[in-house]
Design a protein around this motif. Structure first.
Motif, PDB file in Angstrom:
ATOM      1  N   UNK A   1      43.653  41.108  44.982  1.00 37.79           N
ATOM      2  CA  UNK A   1      44.230  42.350  44.454  1.00 37.79           C
ATOM      3  C   UNK A   1      44.303  42.379  42.934  1.00 37.79           C
ATOM      4  N   UNK A   2      44.164  41.224  42.294  1.00 37.88           N
ATOM      5  CA  UNK A   2      44.140  41.168  40.838  1.00 37.88           C
ATOM      6  C   UNK A   2      42.728  41.324  40.276  1.00 37.88           C
ATOM      7  N   UNK A   3      41.741  41.442  41.165  1.00 32.49           N
ATOM      8  CA  UNK A   3      40.356  41.625  40.739  1.00 32.49           C
ATOM      9  C   UNK A   3      39.554  40.345  40.640  1.00 32.49           C
ATOM     10  N   UNK A   4      40.179  39.197  40.875  1.00 36.85           N
ATOM     11  CA  UNK A   4      39.452  37.931  40.817  1.00 36.85           C
ATOM     12  C   UNK A   4      38.568  37.778  42.056  1.00 36.85           C
ATOM     13  N   UNK A   5      37.415  37.184  41.856  1.00 36.17           N
ATOM     14  CA  UNK A   5      36.499  36.901  42.955  1.00 36.17           C
ATOM     15  C   UNK A   5      36.658  35.434  43.346  1.00 36.17           C
ATOM     16  N   UNK A   6      36.719  35.169  44.654  1.00 35.49           N
ATOM     17  CA  UNK A   6      36.876  33.818  45.196  1.00 35.49           C
ATOM     18  C   UNK A   6      35.682  33.519  46.084  1.00 35.49           C
ATOM     19  N   UNK A   7      35.071  32.345  45.887  1.00 33.34           N
ATOM     20  CA  UNK A   7      33.885  31.945  46.623  1.00 33.34           C
ATOM     21  C   UNK A   7      34.155  30.615  47.333  1.00 33.34           C
ATOM     22  N   UNK A   8      33.966  30.606  48.648  1.00 37.74           N
ATOM     23  CA  UNK A   8      34.059  29.362  49.418  1.00 37.74           C
ATOM     24  C   UNK A   8      32.662  28.766  49.482  1.00 37.74           C
ATOM     25  N   UNK A   9      32.521  27.525  49.033  1.00 36.05           N
ATOM     26  CA  UNK A   9      31.219  26.849  49.039  1.00 36.05           C
ATOM     27  C   UNK A   9      31.378  25.489  49.709  1.00 36.05           C
ATOM     28  N   UNK A  10      30.281  24.784  49.851  1.00 36.91           N
ATOM     29  CA  UNK A  10      30.362  23.417  50.370  1.00 36.91           C
ATOM     30  C   UNK A  10      30.604  22.419  49.243  1.00 36.91           C
ATOM     31  N   UNK A  11      30.912  22.943  48.047  1.00 40.07           N
ATOM     32  CA  UNK A  11      31.268  22.096  46.911  1.00 40.07           C
ATOM     33  C   UNK A  11      32.497  22.669  46.195  1.00 40.07           C
ATOM     34  N   UNK A  12      33.513  23.055  46.995  1.00 39.74           N
ATOM     35  CA  UNK A  12      34.774  23.489  46.425  1.00 39.74           C
ATOM     36  C   UNK A  12      34.993  24.991  46.426  1.00 39.74           C
ATOM     37  N   UNK A  13      36.199  25.365  46.003  1.00 41.02           N
ATOM     38  CA  UNK A  13      36.597  26.766  45.879  1.00 41.02           C
ATOM     39  C   UNK A  13      36.333  27.218  44.456  1.00 41.02           C
ATOM     40  N   UNK A  14      35.644  28.341  44.311  1.00 45.87           N
ATOM     41  CA  UNK A  14      35.292  28.875  42.996  1.00 45.87           C
ATOM     42  C   UNK A  14      36.042  30.171  42.751  1.00 45.87           C
ATOM     43  N   UNK A  15      36.674  30.290  41.582  1.00 47.14           N
ATOM     44  CA  UNK A  15      37.339  31.523  41.176  1.00 47.14           C
ATOM     45  C   UNK A  15      36.574  32.082  39.979  1.00 47.14           C
ATOM     46  N   UNK A  16      36.260  33.371  40.058  1.00 47.31           N
ATOM     47  CA  UNK A  16      35.502  34.013  38.984  1.00 47.31           C
ATOM     48  C   UNK A  16      36.306  35.187  38.449  1.00 47.31           C
ATOM     49  N   UNK A  17      36.554  35.198  37.136  1.00 47.05           N
ATOM     50  CA  UNK A  17      37.367  36.254  36.518  1.00 47.05           C
ATOM     51  C   UNK A  17      36.520  37.346  35.855  1.00 47.05           C
ATOM     52  N   UNK A  18      35.239  37.311  36.084  1.00 45.97           N
ATOM     53  CA  UNK A  18      34.338  38.279  35.458  1.00 45.97           C
ATOM     54  C   UNK A  18      33.606  37.697  34.272  1.00 45.97           C
ATOM     55  N   UNK A  19      34.077  36.550  33.797  1.00 48.38           N
ATOM     56  CA  UNK A  19      33.461  35.879  32.650  1.00 48.38           C
ATOM     57  C   UNK A  19      33.158  34.402  32.938  1.00 48.38           C
ATOM     58  N   UNK A  20      34.130  33.709  33.557  1.00 46.09           N
ATOM     59  CA  UNK A  20      34.025  32.265  33.767  1.00 46.09           C
ATOM     60  C   UNK A  20      34.423  31.876  35.177  1.00 46.09           C
ATOM     61  N   UNK A  21      33.910  30.729  35.602  1.00 49.83           N
ATOM     62  CA  UNK A  21      34.279  30.145  36.875  1.00 49.83           C
ATOM     63  C   UNK A  21      35.304  29.036  36.667  1.00 49.83           C
ATOM     64  N   UNK A  22      36.251  28.935  37.576  1.00 47.99           N
ATOM     65  CA  UNK A  22      37.126  27.768  37.696  1.00 47.99           C
ATOM     66  C   UNK A  22      36.853  27.211  39.086  1.00 47.99           C
ATOM     67  N   UNK A  23      36.677  25.911  39.174  1.00 44.75           N
ATOM     68  CA  UNK A  23      36.328  25.288  40.453  1.00 44.75           C
ATOM     69  C   UNK A  23      37.439  24.344  40.870  1.00 44.75           C
ATOM     70  N   UNK A  24      37.867  24.470  42.115  1.00 42.25           N
ATOM     71  CA  UNK A  24      38.905  23.613  42.686  1.00 42.25           C
ATOM     72  C   UNK A  24      38.235  22.632  43.635  1.00 42.25           C
ATOM     73  N   UNK A  25      38.418  21.340  43.330  1.00 38.05           N
ATOM     74  CA  UNK A  25      37.835  20.266  44.138  1.00 38.05           C
ATOM     75  C   UNK A  25      38.940  19.430  44.772  1.00 38.05           C
ATOM     76  N   UNK A  26      38.580  18.776  45.860  1.00 39.58           N
ATOM     77  CA  UNK A  26      39.479  17.825  46.488  1.00 39.58           C
ATOM     78  C   UNK A  26      39.613  16.586  45.623  1.00 39.58           C
TER      79      UNK A  26
END
Length: 158
Positions: free
Chosen positions: A50-75
């Motif tokens: 709802x804040x406009x952020x895009x979230x991507x589930x991959x086989x190499x972590x959770x990716x958050x995209x704010x329209x400019x940059x990615x932040x990746x969450x790893x185990x």
């Protein structure tokens, strides 16, 4: 039979008429790849919160995209509040703005965005989750989550 033919003709007319109304519009596409910071090219699920952020589930972590940059969450095995797995299957934001992440073999995670912490729900913790392999998450009108796993579907009330 005549009724079916009439419906068929109406459908044909609608489709033909719709094609005649199409305007030439320029559509712009942008590709996001590992060259832009995406952790992996194979994406199993995408959601926009709802804040406009895009979230991507991959086989190499959770990716958050704010329209400019990615932040990746790893185990991180040494951090119990990191995401439970890097092999993700689904990402879903519920009506209360909670982010849920399904994993291929490590159950369900809830992401607390305020504290930047993940909380884990596993099938062995009497949570009601019948399998640690989550493939789909949805929500009903009462706010309960419906979780599809390899062993069946679970309705989880929070």
């Amino acid at each position: 039979m005549r009724h079916l033919f009439f419906v068929y003709c109406l459908v044909c007319l609608c489709i033909t008429g719709a094609q005649a109304q199409v305007r030439s519009t320029s559509i712009h596409f942008q590709s996001l790849t590992i060259n832009n910071g995406l952790s992996q090219g194979f994406i199993s699920s995408i959601t926009q919160d709802r804040d406009g952020l895009m979230w991507f589930a991959t086989s190499d972590g959770l990716n958050r995209y704010d329209g400019y940059n990615f932040a990746v969450y790893h185990n991180d095995a040494d951090d119990r509040y990191s995401i439970g797995s890097d092999d993700l299957t689904y990402v879903f934001e519920d009506s209360r703005k909670r982010l849920w992440i399904g994993t291929r073999n490590n159950g369900l995670d809830y992401f607390d965005r305020e504290n930047n912490s993940f909380y884990h729900i596993r099938d062995k913790e009497q949570s009601g989750l019948i399998s640690n392999s989550v493939s789909f998450i949805s929500e009903d009108s009462e706010g309960a989550l419906w979780i599809s796993t390899e062993s069946g579907i679970v309705r989880m009330e929070i």
